[in-house]
Structure formats: C-alpha cells, structure tokens
Scaffold this motif. Structure first.
Motif, short mmCIF file in Angstrom:
data_model
loop_
_atom_site.label_atom_id
_atom_site.label_comp_id
_atom_site.label_asym_id
_atom_site.label_seq_id
_atom_site.Cartn_x
_atom_site.Cartn_y
_atom_site.Cartn_z
N GLU A 1 -21.91 12.16 -34.48
CA GLU A 1 -20.98 12.01 -35.61
C GLU A 1 -20.09 13.24 -35.78
OE1 GLU A 1 -25.16 12.63 -37.49
OE2 GLU A 1 -24.29 11.70 -35.71
N ASN A 2 -20.44 14.33 -35.11
CA ASN A 2 -19.60 15.52 -35.12
C ASN A 2 -18.92 15.71 -33.76
OD1 ASN A 2 -18.54 17.81 -36.54
ND2 ASN A 2 -19.91 19.13 -35.35
N GLN A 3 -18.70 14.60 -33.08
CA GLN A 3 -18.05 14.60 -31.77
C GLN A 3 -18.80 15.47 -30.75
OE1 GLN A 3 -13.92 15.69 -32.71
NE2 GLN A 3 -13.39 13.52 -32.60
N PHE A 4 -20.12 15.48 -30.88
CA PHE A 4 -20.99 16.24 -29.96
C PHE A 4 -20.69 17.74 -29.96
CE2 PHE A 4 -20.68 11.96 -27.89
CZ PHE A 4 -22.02 11.59 -28.00
N LYS A 5 -20.23 18.25 -31.10
CA LYS A 5 -19.91 19.67 -31.17
C LYS A 5 -20.89 20.40 -32.08
CE LYS A 5 -15.47 18.81 -32.07
NZ LYS A 5 -14.00 19.01 -32.29
N LEU A 6 -21.29 21.58 -31.65
CA LEU A 6 -22.23 22.41 -32.38
C LEU A 6 -21.53 23.04 -33.58
CD1 LEU A 6 -25.17 23.54 -32.04
CD2 LEU A 6 -24.13 25.50 -30.86
N THR A 7 -22.22 23.08 -34.72
CA THR A 7 -21.67 23.73 -35.89
C THR A 7 -22.21 25.16 -36.00
OG1 THR A 7 -23.45 23.08 -37.40
CG2 THR A 7 -21.63 21.50 -37.08
N PRO A 8 -21.53 26.04 -36.72
CA PRO A 8 -22.04 27.40 -36.91
C PRO A 8 -23.42 27.42 -37.55
CG PRO A 8 -19.76 27.24 -37.65
CD PRO A 8 -20.21 25.85 -37.36
N GLN A 9 -23.64 26.51 -38.49
CA GLN A 9 -24.93 26.45 -39.17
C GLN A 9 -26.05 26.07 -38.20
OE1 GLN A 9 -22.15 24.82 -40.19
NE2 GLN A 9 -21.56 26.16 -41.92
N GLU A 10 -25.77 25.09 -37.33
CA GLU A 10 -26.77 24.67 -36.34
C GLU A 10 -27.06 25.79 -35.34
OE1 GLU A 10 -25.60 19.90 -36.43
OE2 GLU A 10 -24.61 21.28 -35.04
N LEU A 11 -26.00 26.50 -34.95
CA LEU A 11 -26.18 27.61 -34.02
C LEU A 11 -27.03 28.71 -34.66
CD1 LEU A 11 -25.58 29.30 -31.50
CD2 LEU A 11 -23.39 29.94 -32.55
N GLU A 12 -26.70 29.10 -35.86
CA GLU A 12 -27.41 30.21 -36.50
C GLU A 12 -28.88 29.87 -36.73
OE1 GLU A 12 -26.27 33.77 -39.44
OE2 GLU A 12 -25.52 31.79 -40.04
N ALA A 13 -29.14 28.61 -37.06
CA ALA A 13 -30.52 28.19 -37.31
C ALA A 13 -31.39 28.28 -36.06
CB ALA A 13 -30.54 26.77 -37.86
N ALA A 14 -30.76 28.23 -34.89
CA ALA A 14 -31.52 28.25 -33.63
C ALA A 14 -31.74 29.66 -33.10
CB ALA A 14 -30.78 27.42 -32.58
N ILE A 15 -31.07 30.63 -33.66
CA ILE A 15 -31.15 32.00 -33.15
C ILE A 15 -32.45 32.67 -33.60
CG2 ILE A 15 -30.11 34.31 -33.28
CD1 ILE A 15 -27.38 32.94 -33.49
N THR A 16 -33.13 33.31 -32.64
CA THR A 16 -34.34 34.07 -32.92
C THR A 16 -34.18 35.48 -32.34
OG1 THR A 16 -35.51 33.58 -30.85
CG2 THR A 16 -35.64 31.92 -32.61
N LYS A 17 -35.22 36.28 -32.46
CA LYS A 17 -35.19 37.62 -31.89
C LYS A 17 -35.12 37.59 -30.37
CE LYS A 17 -37.68 39.83 -35.71
NZ LYS A 17 -38.89 40.60 -36.12
N LYS A 18 -35.47 36.45 -29.77
CA LYS A 18 -35.46 36.33 -28.32
C LYS A 18 -34.14 35.77 -27.77
CE LYS A 18 -40.45 35.59 -27.80
NZ LYS A 18 -41.50 34.67 -27.26
#
Length: 393
Positions: free
Chosen positions: A146-163
């Motif tokens: 529904e977002n044209q298969f594009k990653l959002t900034p919120q989705e990206l940030e939520a996936a970021i860890t120390k690794k």
C-alpha cells in the motif's frame, strides 16, 4: 565431504532457477514463454562490439589494475558528474566483475560476524545471500504494498539496532519497478545519518525510467549523505551488456581501497576487453534510447493485460523492466495453497515461466519481466488468463 557452513545456508537464485527450467522445457520441444529473464532482449550496440574487437586487435588482453583501467574510471567519474552531479576521484571508484560482484565485495569488506544489514522486502534475490556469505545477518523489513513497496523512515528506524551496519536501497527497484522520490530519500538518509548507518544505493536501473520522473541518487542530497553512501551501478542494463560483466562501486576511499585489495585476491581484475567495451559505452554513446522506448510501450501493454485477469492486482511501476502483480486472490480462487504452487502449475500446464515472489521475500506476488517481444507478452497474458479462468471454473 562436508561443505563449509556458509554455503549450506544459501538459497539458490529463484530467477536463474526459473530461467533454467524454462530453457529445459524448450529443449524438450515445448512452446515455453519465459518472463523470468532479468536482462534486456536487445543485443549490445554495434559500436560497443567494435570497440571490443579493436581492443583485442590492439593487444589489450592482459591483466589490468585490480580496480579497473584508468580510462574507464575516468569515464565513470564523468558519468557521475554529468548525470548525478556527483564528483568522485579515481580512488573512490572500483570497477568490478558485474554490479553483483561489487555488492558481494562490498559486504565482504564491510561486515564482521553477526553485524546486520537492513534489507527492505521485496528485495533482489542476492542481497540477503551475499550478506550471509559475509557473515552478516540480513534484517528484513516489509515495505508495504500500500506504500508502493517503499520503506518509510519510521520502519527503517525501528529496525536499527547496535549491530546495524548498513541498509540497502534499490531505486528503481528489482523486482517492483518502484522509485523513491527526492523527499523520501532525504527522510531515509536523515535516519541513516542519525544512527551512522552506511547506505548501499543500488542504482543499476537508473536509466530505465518511463514516467518522466528524474532519477535521484541519495548521495546527491548532501555532503554528509555523499560520505555515507556507496553507489552500485554498471552497464549491464543501460547498455544491454549483461554478459560482459562490468559493474562498479563509488564511495568513501577507505571502503573502495579495501574492495580493490580484495578483488586483487579474487578476480585479479574485470575482463580487460569488457572494460574497453564499457569505456566505449560511456565515451561514444549513451543509453539505448530505442530500447527504453520499446520497454515503455511493453510496460503499458502488459500492465493493462494483467489488470484484465480475475484476482490479479498490480501497482504500476516507474522503472526497470518488471511488473510485480499480487496474485494471491487468483491463486486462492484457483484452489492453490500458495502462489508458488500457482506458478509451478502455470509453467506445467500453460508453459509460462514467471518468478514466484517468495524468492524476493513477498509470498503474494509474482515477477514478470517484459524484456521480451510484444507477441510473447500478449500470448503469455492470454495463457495466464485462460489458466486462471479454467481453474476458477
């Protein structure tokens, strides 16, 4: 004999597998239409072939510098300056044995055991496998349809860890054909800068855009993003040179130096003659304008034909040469438990080869390449529609 653990976890390329199966059926005498190919169906332009012949006749058949001949690096730098307003010096560019090898080498020099690379889904099939081969861990983040298969900034940030070490951005995308806008890239870039995440920007389809939109490289947007990005590109798609295996990476000097050093112990150098062919591609001509025109026409044709098939929906792509329709409803109504089963039966019964979306991390979709003739596309769409109607009856 026990094989190394790192290769035991690899998944075979679904695109190459479906192409091989289609060729096998053709050799058996079946009338197979293959829509799995990830390469233009145009031959390499004559001026490039002539340049390769000239290079061979001039004896340019020896080892070259591991990172590519200086003339080609200069031409690549000029291309970046003219097309992307980006300025790279020779020590910021490495020429590789295809863009795939540029990515492979990058992950090898970048990742230590257990470090993470964020890979938006749907993804090109080799991203996660190359990360795993380097000892890293691919972290899949679903870029919603529904977002044209594009990653959002919120989705990206939520996936970021120390690794987290890097994120892969592919625009225009394989398999979806979608593109990120300047504003969308800026927002993703700000997240990467905030968390010191390297951006791997795969721009191999930048010349194949059909909507009037302008390709934007995330490295263009600021000096900080320029320093935080490694661009992957090549001549395979833009100049119909897939088999020549010439790609390249551009980015921070320390990364490029490490990639060049690694290449010196793996491939020694990209094929000499192919490098001079690529040099001609950039110096003597541009991308294939006729090829791009034909692809645009095929996109319109196949997109309309797909929408006429019961249970099939599709977001219209902006670039590359793929359509990525959602066929979950069609597969379910046809009595199949999965899209993979739907695809297997389609090949068996109607001799149409498409790539299941599961190979790209998207179980509800299929990828169709329109890098084939108009007649083949029309016939393939007819067979798919007949197949669906037959099974839903």
């Amino acid at each position: 004999m026990n094989l190394a653990k790192r290769v035991k976890t690899l998944s075979p390329s679904s695109t190459l597998a479906i192409t091989a199966k289609a060729k096998e059926l053709k050799q058996q005498g079946h009338d197979v239409i293959g829509l799995g190919a990830g390469e233009p169906d145009f031959n390499t332009p004559q001026y490039i072939l002539d340049a390769a012949t000239e290079a061979m006749n001039e004896g340019k058949t020896k080892y070259t510098p591991s990172g590519g001949v200086p003339e080609l690096k200069k031409a690549i730098a000029k291309k970046f300056a003219e097309d992307n307003q980006l300025h790279y010096t020779a020590d910021q560019i490495v020429v590789t044995t295809g863009a795939k090898h540029a990515l492979y080498t990058l992950f090898q020099v970048l990742l230590d055991e257990g470090e993470e690379v964020i890979v938006p889904t749907p993804y090109w099939v080799s991203y996660p496998e190359q990360v795993k081969l380097a000892g890293g861990t691919p972290i899949f983040v679903t870029a919603r349809e529904e977002n044209q298969f594009k990653l959002t900034p919120q989705e990206l940030e939520a996936a970021i860890t120390k690794k987290t070490k890097a994120v892969v951005i592919n625009s225009p995308s394989n398999p979806t054909g979608m593109m990120y806008s300047k504003e969308e890239l800026q927002a993703l870039g700000e997240v990467c800068l905030k968390h010191d995440v390297l951006i791997v920007s795969d721009e191999i389809y930048e010349k194949l855009i059909y909507t009037g939109d302008e390709h934007v490289s995330i490295a263009q947007l600021s000096n900080a993003l320029y320093q935080q990005t490694v661009i992957i590109n090549g001549v395979s798609k833009s100049h119909a040179m897939t088999g020549w295996r010439i790609g390249y990476a551009a980015g921070p000097k320390e990364i490029i130096k490490a990639m060049t050093n690694l290449a010196s112990h793996s491939t020694s150098n990209p094929t000499s003659v192919a490098q001079y062919a690529a040099l001609a591609a950039y110096e003597q001509g541009g991308e294939l304008s006729e090829m791009k025109k034909v692809f645009a026409e095929r996109l319109e044709l196949l997109y309309d034909l797909l929408l006429d098939i019961p249970g099939v929906t599709c977001i219209k792509p902006k670039g590359a040469f793929y359509l990525f329709p959602n066929v979950k409803e069609a597969a379910t109504k046809c009595g199949f438990s999965s899209v993979d089963d739907f695809v297997a039966a389609l090949l068996e019964e109607e001799k149409v080869a498409v790539v299941p979306g599961s190979g790209f991390g998207s179980n509800d979709n299929i990828r169709l390449s329109y890098a084939t003739s108009t007649e083949a596309l029309q016939e393939a769409a007819k067979r798919i529609k007949d197949f669906v109607i037959k099974h839903q009856a």
